[in-house]
Design an enzyme around this catalytic site. Structure first.
Site, short mmCIF file in Angstrom:
data_model
loop_
_atom_site.label_atom_id
_atom_site.label_comp_id
_atom_site.label_asym_id
_atom_site.label_seq_id
_atom_site.Cartn_x
_atom_site.Cartn_y
_atom_site.Cartn_z
N HIS A 47 32.26 81.14 -84.45
CA HIS A 47 33.36 81.11 -85.40
C HIS A 47 33.08 80.16 -86.56
O HIS A 47 33.48 80.42 -87.70
CB HIS A 47 34.64 80.70 -84.68
CG HIS A 47 35.89 80.90 -85.47
ND1 HIS A 47 36.48 82.14 -85.62
CD2 HIS A 47 36.66 80.04 -86.17
CE1 HIS A 47 37.56 82.02 -86.37
NE2 HIS A 47 37.69 80.76 -86.72
N HIS A 93 42.57 86.19 -87.64
CA HIS A 93 43.16 85.41 -86.55
C HIS A 93 43.39 86.36 -85.39
O HIS A 93 44.48 86.46 -84.83
CB HIS A 93 44.45 84.72 -87.00
CG HIS A 93 44.45 83.26 -86.66
ND1 HIS A 93 45.52 82.61 -86.11
CD2 HIS A 93 43.49 82.32 -86.78
CE1 HIS A 93 45.23 81.33 -85.92
NE2 HIS A 93 43.99 81.13 -86.32
N HIS A 95 41.80 86.80 -82.13
CA HIS A 95 41.92 86.38 -80.73
C HIS A 95 43.27 85.69 -80.46
O HIS A 95 43.96 86.04 -79.49
CB HIS A 95 40.76 85.46 -80.35
CG HIS A 95 39.44 86.17 -80.25
ND1 HIS A 95 38.77 86.63 -81.37
CD2 HIS A 95 38.67 86.50 -79.18
CE1 HIS A 95 37.64 87.21 -80.98
NE2 HIS A 95 37.56 87.15 -79.66
N ASN A 535 34.97 86.11 -94.15
CA ASN A 535 35.09 85.63 -92.78
C ASN A 535 34.40 86.63 -91.86
O ASN A 535 34.42 87.84 -92.12
CB ASN A 535 36.59 85.51 -92.45
CG ASN A 535 36.88 85.26 -90.99
OD1 ASN A 535 37.50 86.09 -90.33
ND2 ASN A 535 36.47 84.14 -90.46
#
Length: 736
Positions: A47, A93, A95, A535
């Protein structure tokens, strides 16, 4: 308990490999302690480090004369003229939103807002891209995803509305591949003066390091590491606490930061996002080549008995780290105390190149910053073409299906019908600048009062196309996002992305990722829409089942005149409808194939960047000349579904007879096409302009009556409106 483990056990418990543990020992020239293991595990998590993906991201086109800041900062920045800049980014976002949908989605919105206002920009609009498994029926999965969807929407609305930032667009889609991992991608755009952009830097010997915002608790401990692993039934108990957001505190933080930015008090500022104080401090010092001392016992806390480990890895929300100018500490304290926020001097910049952490006067960690923040592992994971692609293009559509039956089935699909149940929970008009908001089709537009211009944006990805051909599907996502912006008359200028994929330890997933990145690179280069940030979200997999490749793309464009933002629904009785772009029998990955054959297969539609650019230019120039009433791209469901949506949203009937090669081609999903509406008196001028562009164009019908008629398919406007506006609500509320 962790301290009772031996070193190898401790590393493995933190998702570090034994090879990485050996690397850590070499960097430190000794064994790491518990705090240092935690810091390395967070910073070297997928991440935070992008260790599996960085190899493929390096080739993205990131530069253009209008790009002020590309990837590597909290958000990207483009010049929009008149001394102003647009600051924007999209992040996942996923998880947390699967574990706890309300707070997972809310804190996703909070995080992306902070990324933008940390740069010195006031947020002016939000969008989101959310994806779930099918929600119709009584199956366990459908019930679960109705619950998830309701929670996610409530979280997005709850946070964004409290912040006073309008949510003006986005997309909500459904595929069974998301059964174990719903996706929540949040986008924010802000406005700043282009010479007042703030970066995440910590430099200047002796300059103080300051903590501002909410107090730190234990919420979100290990969140970055959790988002860097797949879910299984066995690791259910290992899921950490999801962060809890407080939008009212964030609103105070926003206003305090914007007040701070008016003064010359700081060197840099960084949001405490994933990995909290660890990532913010190491990244700020790492970008500058500096060292840093932090006294963790000076960090404001809201729980008893917190340890250095807790302070460094907590992901408590609404917090920032500031590198201040020496001597300005009190002025900064005064600003944040005025806004009733915690503020403390917790350290200073050094020249050692190390992060030195102290706890009640004793050193508890000492880590070289550059190897940790700038030289994280870059993996060259094996790739293999997915076996499912073999023969996928050879799928034959051999059923005899009436166009009316196909239309009725597709028009009532959850992917097609209006999602007003979703977007009515979002405040889309706060700040009073929204020109084209949710539900109006294609791009969303917001006025820039200061300049008289408008910004148009759209977030898109057809995941079925990415499944049947990841490279072309990713290119098509860039094309569609840009096309939606162009349909509003805006010139697409740059993108931000959110790359959602399965488990990178699976060679087939890494092949999909590599191919998708190649598709984005080619499209952004040819369409001149550089990537200015984004991202990567990997490990979207549960019990060995990963999501389809989902490279969500958000494009931002500029309308030179806010009064000339082009609508995408029918406007005027008696107008003529034209189809721009040629139609082929292209059904690979189409909604028609999904609904009629219950399959995702076939050959990907042709990708032609020159055709795409020509379409954009034609619509933009025709709009500048005042020749268009409306424009909408032809996408999911083809000409028939796109035209029907234009009619329903515009509340006017259409009579279309398009000369196509086959009756089912009204459902073809050939790319680079649009339906435009032209008033009778502008037809000649429009046709001359189209001819000058060498743009393929055909007159297909007119706006009239109260019937939607498309090549023999008919639906009364009232029936179509009933389905379009009421179907979704009846499904999502069926078990309430």
């Amino acid at each position: 308990m962790q301290n009772d483990m031996n070193l190898e056990e401790m590393a493995l418990a933190h998702s570090l490999s034994l090879t990485e543990l050996d690397d850590i020992k070499k960097i430190l020239n000794r064994d790491p302690n518990h705090v240092e293991i935690g810091i390395f595990s967070a910073m070297w998590s997928e991440h935070c480090s992008y260790k599996s993906s960085k190899k493929y991201l390096n080739g993205f086109p990131t530069k253009a004369p209008w790009v002020i800041q590309g990837p590597g900062e909290n958000a990207g920045v483009i010049d929009i003229g008149d001394g102003y800049a647009a600051v924007f980014k999209m992040e996942s976002h996923n998880h947390p939103s699967f574990i706890e949908p309300y707070q997972g989605a809310a804190t996703g919105v909070g995080g992306i807002l902070r990324d933008v206002f940390t740069m010195g920009a006031r947020p002016i609009a939000n969008m989101n891209s959310i994806r779930f498994a099918g929600i119709e029926g009584d199956s366990e999965t459908a019930q679960k995803h109705r619950f998830l969807l309701r929670g996610v929407v409530s979280g997005i609305g709850g946070y964004g509305n409290c912040m006073g930032v309008p949510t003006i667009g986005g997309e909500t889609t459904f595929e069974e591949c998301y059964a174990g991992n719903n996706l929540v991608n949040a986008f924010t755009i802000g406005l700043a003066k282009k010479d007042e952009i703030f970066l995440g830097l910590a430099e200047g010997l002796g300059n103080p390091v300051m903590y501002v915002g909410s107090k730190t608790g234990r919420d979100g401990l290990g969140g970055a590491v959790m988002s860097s692993a797949a879910f299984t039934e066995d690791n259910e108990s290992k899921r950490p606490t999801v962060q809890v957001g407080d939008p009212f505190t964030e609103k105070l933080l926003l206003e305090a930061c914007l007040e701070l930015f008016k003064e010359d008090y700081i060197i840099g500022i960084q949001d405490m996002g994933a990995a909290g104080l660890t990532s913010s401090s190491f990244e700020m010092a790492g970008r500058s080549g500096s060292g840093m001392i932090m006294h963790l016992d000076k960090v404001p806390s809201r729980e008893e008995g917190m340890t250095p480990y807790d302070f460094m890895l907590s992901e408590s929300q609404e917090r920032m780290l500031i590198c201040a100018k020496k001597g300005c500490e009190q002025q900064i304290i005064d600003i944040f105390e005025k806004w009733e926020l915690d503020v403390a001097v917790i350290g200073e910049v050094t020249g050692t190149g190390n992060m030195e952490l102290f706890w009640n006067g004793e050193k508890c960690a000492d880590i070289p910053i550059q190897p940790l923040s700038e030289q994280a592992p870059i993996l060259d994971r094996p790739t293999a073409k997915p076996a499912y692609l073999n023969g996928l293009e050879d799928f034959v559509m051999d059923k005899k299906i009436s166009s009316q039956d196909a239309f009725d089935s597709m028009f009532s699909d959850m992917e097609v019908v209006d999602k007003s149940w979703v977007y009515n929970q979002y405040d889309s008009m706060v700040q009073t600048n929204t020109i084209k908001g949710p539900g109006t089709l294609d791009g969303s537009s917001i006025r820039i009062k200061e300049t008289g211009k408008a910004l148009t944006m759209s977030a898109d990805c057809n995941t079925r196309l990415c499944y049947i051909n990841p490279e072309l599907g990713a290119s098509a996502a860039v094309m569609e996002s840009g096309r939606n912006v162009a349909m509003s008359g805006a010139v697409p200028k740059a993108i931000t992305d959110c790359l959602n994929f399965g488990n990178p330890e699976n060679p087939e997933v890494m092949w999909q990722f590599a191919a998708s990145c190649e598709g984005i690179k080619k499209a952004c280069k040819e369409l001149v829409t550089p990537v200015i940030g984004g991202n990567v979200s990997l490990y979207n997999e549960t019990n060995g089942v990963g999501v389809f490749p989902t490279p969500s793309i958000a494009t931002v464009g500029i309308n030179e005149d806010a009064n000339k933002v082009l609508p995408s629904c029918i406007q005027k009785d008696g107008s003529t409808l034209y189809l721009l772009g040629d139609t082929k029998a292209e059904f690979g990955g189409s909604l028609y194939m999904k609904k009629m054959y219950d399959n995702v297969a076939g050959a990907h539609p042709e990708v032609d960047f020159k055709k795409e650019l020509k379409l954009w230019e034609t619509v933009i120039d025709a709009n500048k000349a005042g020749l268009l009433n409306a424009a909408k791209d032809v996408n999911v469901g083809g000409l028939a579904i796109s035209a029907a949506k234009m009619a329903v949203v515009g509340n006017k009937g259409v009579d279309i007879v398009a000369p196509l090669n086959d009756v089912k081609d009204i459902f073809s999903e050939t790319l680079s096409r649009a339906i435009v509406e032209v008033s009778y008196e502008n037809e000649e001028a429009f046709e001359i302009l189209v001819s000058s562009k060498d743009q393929y164009c055909m007159k297909i019908g007119h706006v009239r009556g109260d019937i939607i008629s498309i090549n023999g398919v008919t639906k009364s406007l009232e029936d179509a409106k009933d389905i379009y506006y009421n179907k979704f609500q009846s499904v999502i509320e069926q078990d309430l």
